[in-house]
Design a protein around this motif. Structure first.
Motif, PDB file in Angstrom:
ATOM      1  N   LYS A   1      21.128 -14.559  -1.875  1.00  0.00           N
ATOM      2  CA  LYS A   1      22.413 -13.896  -2.139  1.00  0.00           C
ATOM      3  C   LYS A   1      23.263 -13.749  -0.875  1.00  0.00           C
ATOM      4  N   THR A   2      22.650 -13.341   0.215  1.00  0.00           N
ATOM      5  CA  THR A   2      23.456 -13.186   1.440  1.00  0.00           C
ATOM      6  C   THR A   2      22.957 -14.066   2.582  1.00  0.00           C
ATOM      7  N   GLY A   3      21.653 -14.396   2.561  1.00  0.00           N
ATOM      8  CA  GLY A   3      21.081 -15.137   3.684  1.00  0.00           C
ATOM      9  C   GLY A   3      21.642 -16.538   3.852  1.00  0.00           C
ATOM     10  N   ARG A   4      21.885 -17.231   2.753  1.00  0.00           N
ATOM     11  CA  ARG A   4      22.293 -18.634   2.851  1.00  0.00           C
ATOM     12  C   ARG A   4      23.639 -18.812   3.550  1.00  0.00           C
ATOM     13  N   LEU A   5      24.590 -17.950   3.257  1.00  0.00           N
ATOM     14  CA  LEU A   5      25.906 -18.088   3.908  1.00  0.00           C
ATOM     15  C   LEU A   5      25.818 -17.706   5.386  1.00  0.00           C
ATOM     16  N   ILE A   6      25.007 -16.706   5.695  1.00  0.00           N
ATOM     17  CA  ILE A   6      24.811 -16.336   7.100  1.00  0.00           C
ATOM     18  C   ILE A   6      24.153 -17.492   7.848  1.00  0.00           C
ATOM     19  N   SER A   7      23.198 -18.116   7.193  1.00  0.00           N
ATOM     20  CA  SER A   7      22.517 -19.248   7.801  1.00  0.00           C
ATOM     21  C   SER A   7      23.500 -20.409   8.005  1.00  0.00           C
ATOM     22  N   TYR A   8      24.345 -20.638   7.012  1.00  0.00           N
ATOM     23  CA  TYR A   8      25.351 -21.692   7.158  1.00  0.00           C
ATOM     24  C   TYR A   8      26.224 -21.413   8.381  1.00  0.00           C
ATOM     25  N   GLY A   9      26.627 -20.157   8.540  1.00  0.00           N
ATOM     26  CA  GLY A   9      27.450 -19.793   9.688  1.00  0.00           C
ATOM     27  C   GLY A   9      26.772 -20.140  11.005  1.00  0.00           C
ATOM     28  N   CYS A  10      25.484 -19.854  11.096  1.00  0.00           N
ATOM     29  CA  CYS A  10      24.747 -20.128  12.335  1.00  0.00           C
ATOM     30  C   CYS A  10      24.502 -21.618  12.537  1.00  0.00           C
ATOM     31  N   GLU A  11      24.304 -22.348  11.444  1.00  0.00           N
ATOM     32  CA  GLU A  11      23.997 -23.771  11.571  1.00  0.00           C
ATOM     33  C   GLU A  11      25.256 -24.629  11.691  1.00  0.00           C
ATOM     34  N   ALA A  12      26.410 -24.072  11.309  1.00  0.00           N
ATOM     35  CA  ALA A  12      27.643 -24.866  11.323  1.00  0.00           C
ATOM     36  C   ALA A  12      27.937 -25.387  12.728  1.00  0.00           C
ATOM     37  N   GLY A  13      27.663 -24.555  13.731  1.00  0.00           N
ATOM     38  CA  GLY A  13      27.888 -24.992  15.103  1.00  0.00           C
ATOM     39  C   GLY A  13      27.042 -26.210  15.448  1.00  0.00           C
ATOM     40  N   ALA A  14      25.797 -26.190  14.970  1.00  0.00           N
ATOM     41  CA  ALA A  14      24.890 -27.312  15.231  1.00  0.00           C
ATOM     42  C   ALA A  14      25.352 -28.570  14.488  1.00  0.00           C
ATOM     43  N   ILE A  15      25.868 -28.387  13.264  1.00  0.00           N
ATOM     44  CA  ILE A  15      26.388 -29.539  12.509  1.00  0.00           C
ATOM     45  C   ILE A  15      27.596 -30.114  13.243  1.00  0.00           C
ATOM     46  N   LEU A  16      28.529 -29.230  13.605  1.00  0.00           N
ATOM     47  CA  LEU A  16      29.742 -29.685  14.306  1.00  0.00           C
ATOM     48  C   LEU A  16      29.395 -30.368  15.627  1.00  0.00           C
ATOM     49  N   GLY A  17      28.374 -29.829  16.302  1.00  0.00           N
ATOM     50  CA  GLY A  17      28.013 -30.357  17.613  1.00  0.00           C
ATOM     51  C   GLY A  17      26.972 -31.464  17.553  1.00  0.00           C
ATOM     52  N   LYS A  18      26.623 -31.901  16.335  1.00  0.00           N
ATOM     53  CA  LYS A  18      25.596 -32.948  16.164  1.00  0.00           C
ATOM     54  C   LYS A  18      24.385 -32.647  17.048  1.00  0.00           C
ATOM     55  N   ALA A  19      23.914 -31.423  16.933  1.00  0.00           N
ATOM     56  CA  ALA A  19      22.837 -30.942  17.799  1.00  0.00           C
ATOM     57  C   ALA A  19      21.499 -31.558  17.420  1.00  0.00           C
ATOM     58  N   ALA A  20      20.598 -31.602  18.372  1.00  0.00           N
ATOM     59  CA  ALA A  20      19.215 -32.032  18.114  1.00  0.00           C
ATOM     60  C   ALA A  20      18.623 -31.116  17.043  1.00  0.00           C
ATOM     61  N   SER A  21      17.740 -31.692  16.215  1.00  0.00           N
ATOM     62  CA  SER A  21      17.234 -30.918  15.080  1.00  0.00           C
ATOM     63  C   SER A  21      16.442 -29.689  15.538  1.00  0.00           C
ATOM     64  N   SER A  22      15.816 -29.767  16.725  1.00  0.00           N
ATOM     65  CA  SER A  22      15.055 -28.599  17.186  1.00  0.00           C
ATOM     66  C   SER A  22      15.994 -27.425  17.480  1.00  0.00           C
ATOM     67  N   LEU A  23      17.180 -27.734  17.999  1.00  0.00           N
ATOM     68  CA  LEU A  23      18.134 -26.656  18.299  1.00  0.00           C
ATOM     69  C   LEU A  23      18.730 -26.091  17.004  1.00  0.00           C
ATOM     70  N   ARG A  24      18.981 -26.989  16.052  1.00  0.00           N
ATOM     71  CA  ARG A  24      19.477 -26.502  14.771  1.00  0.00           C
ATOM     72  C   ARG A  24      18.431 -25.604  14.112  1.00  0.00           C
ATOM     73  N   LEU A  25      17.168 -26.006  14.222  1.00  0.00           N
ATOM     74  CA  LEU A  25      16.094 -25.202  13.638  1.00  0.00           C
ATOM     75  C   LEU A  25      16.019 -23.822  14.301  1.00  0.00           C
ATOM     76  N   ALA A  26      16.228 -23.781  15.610  1.00  0.00           N
ATOM     77  CA  ALA A  26      16.206 -22.492  16.311  1.00  0.00           C
ATOM     78  C   ALA A  26      17.283 -21.562  15.718  1.00  0.00           C
ATOM     79  N   LEU A  27      18.466 -22.115  15.464  1.00  0.00           N
ATOM     80  CA  LEU A  27      19.547 -21.308  14.887  1.00  0.00           C
ATOM     81  C   LEU A  27      19.232 -20.896  13.453  1.00  0.00           C
ATOM     82  N   LYS A  28      18.591 -21.796  12.722  1.00  0.00           N
ATOM     83  CA  LYS A  28      18.217 -21.487  11.338  1.00  0.00           C
ATOM     84  C   LYS A  28      17.203 -20.332  11.321  1.00  0.00           C
TER      85      LYS A  28
END
Lengths: 302, 302
Positions: free
Chosen positions: B188-215
């Protein structure tokens, strides 16, 4: 049963074949396993499967066939567009909107489930449509997928269908003439029909002149569709049409029939269908089913 | 006023600066001229502008800053995410859902306008968010835009926020334990918060380990946020919080507080915030504001 012309028989068979494909695709795209949120998935499936003429998906598939687009890409886009159409029906039927109990001859989504579930099911369908269009399984390049998402969102949003629904809600209290009603209907139903016709050109990266031809075709059939709807609303049989009729007149809303009279409305719809066919000239015989569609739209009884 | 630590002062200033940017961006993206459908645009603006902590946009902007993403790209994605959050609040407040009259200290959208307008405004905001993400003005390549659209749709749809709302509606009649509530809140609330944190990694084409850290960071702060919400629901002041409180208890719904007791709930939230900070180690000092955010989330009073 009136005897069918070869053209209408061919269209009728093509519509049925397309509807079967679209139903199978929607079934696949709306799969849901056992989970606590199962109810909203059931409602999304109820509102989408086993019903409707699938006219918008058919337009996608036919326009795509003009540009040798892969049928599986076209089918996926067609299904996404149908989800948006079905979401709009679910929300439109809610008590705070048109308050309808019957749709496609069955209880509306909020009657079958409840208001909150229907609200969420509509939200879920709209969201799922964009997820599908953006996905790699659309089998087209990312720039095309972005265009498909962006243009569908534009057609469905505040400057398109949602805007049209807003005006429609206020229609009974506005003094609307034929131009106002035309604009309203172009927003409320025309934009999604136009998207269906143009989707093939987007998928096929068509020359802008060919895309424009389809846009013009769409404008005419969109209006013809609405005039035919207004005529059905007056002359139709609720049981056959599958939804409540004569609600516009009861609500005191202007319609093409109330403004033009039924004979002029019928003549106008026929003229629009003929014009629509002329826009298809650049496509030759390949567009014959789209021509038959224009005529079907003004003659349909459901 | 309690004296603020340098860290909270810095976060407080950064949040305020980000909120001002997000408000200006939303104002720009939701422009509407004079038109018959003006009412739905007014309602979309009412539901979105001048309110909220803008926490989700802040997470997008902060996570993007870790990867040297252009601030204007991040701001646009941040605004789109906030539109989806605001749409969910508008629909959630409707009489058939939570039936709330007050939101962010003002009348809810359907109280200020009417139910039909609020329904359409929510639909319009959701749709506009995808239009914005798919648009060229996001200034990132089409493959990234497709990913932004697809993942937001997934986070917001039937397997994310909409699914979570469905379970929440049934929560009073279900016998839910801490695991069930955790799953519900993550949807209900976690997924959008997670999207917010991961969006930077998507935009920055970050390494998957860094995206996972944000997730992982997002998972902890999402839960901490919800536990803090449950504590506020019991201890908070409705006037200060800006919405009706103690509705869960009245409805007989299990919450983290009802299941854990307030002391264990508070300790759990604090522990989650500390864990969240540890996930940020790969980013060093650059993630200091995200660390302060985790602590702010469990200490906030609104």
């Amino acid at each position: 049963m009136p005897r069918m012309s070869p053209q209408s028989r061919r269209l009728s068979e093509a519509l049925a074949a397309a509807a079967a494909q679209v139903n199978a695709e929607l079934d696949l795209l709306l799969q849901a396993g056992e989970c606590p949120e199962r109810r909203v998935h059931d409602a999304m499936r109820y509102a989408t499967l086993d019903g409707g003429k699938r006219l918008r998906p058919f337009l996608v598939m036919q326009s795509a066939s003009l540009f040798n687009v892969s049928p599986s890409s076209a089918l996926r886009v067609a299904a996404a567009l149908e989800m948006v159409h079905c979401y709009s029906l679910v929300h439109d039927d809610l008590p705070c909107m048109d308050d309808d109990d019957l749709r496609r001859g069955r209880p509306t989504c909020h009657k079958k489930f409840d208001e909150a579930t229907a609200l969420l099911a509509g939200d879920g369908l709209l969201t799922r449509a964009f997820e599908v269009l953006a996905g790699e399984a659309t089998h087209c390049d990312p720039a095309v997928r972005c265009q498909l998402v962006g243009e569908l969102a534009h057609a469905a949003g505040g400057q398109g269908m949602v805007g049209g629904q807003m005006v429609d809600l206020q229609a009974a209290s506005l003094d609307m003439d034929v131009n106002d009603i035309t604009r309203l209907q172009q927003m409320k139903t025309g934009r999604l029909i136009s998207y269906g016709c143009e989707a093939g050109a987007i998928l096929g990266k068509a020359a802008s002149s060919l895309r424009l031809a389809l846009k013009n075709y769409a404008r005419e059939i969109g209006l013809a569709f609405q005039i035919a709807d207004d005529i059905l609303d007056v002359e139709g049989d609720a049981k056959q049409v599958g939804k409540a009729l004569r609600k516009d007149a009861e609500a005191g809303k202007a319609t093409f029939v109330s403004l033009l009279g039924i004979d002029r409305a019928r003549a106008q719809a026929k003229m629009l269908a003929d014009q629509a066919c002329r826009h298809l000239e650049p496509f030759g015989d390949k567009a014959d089913l789209l021509r038959s569609t224009a005529l079907y739209i003004v003659e349909r009884r459901t």
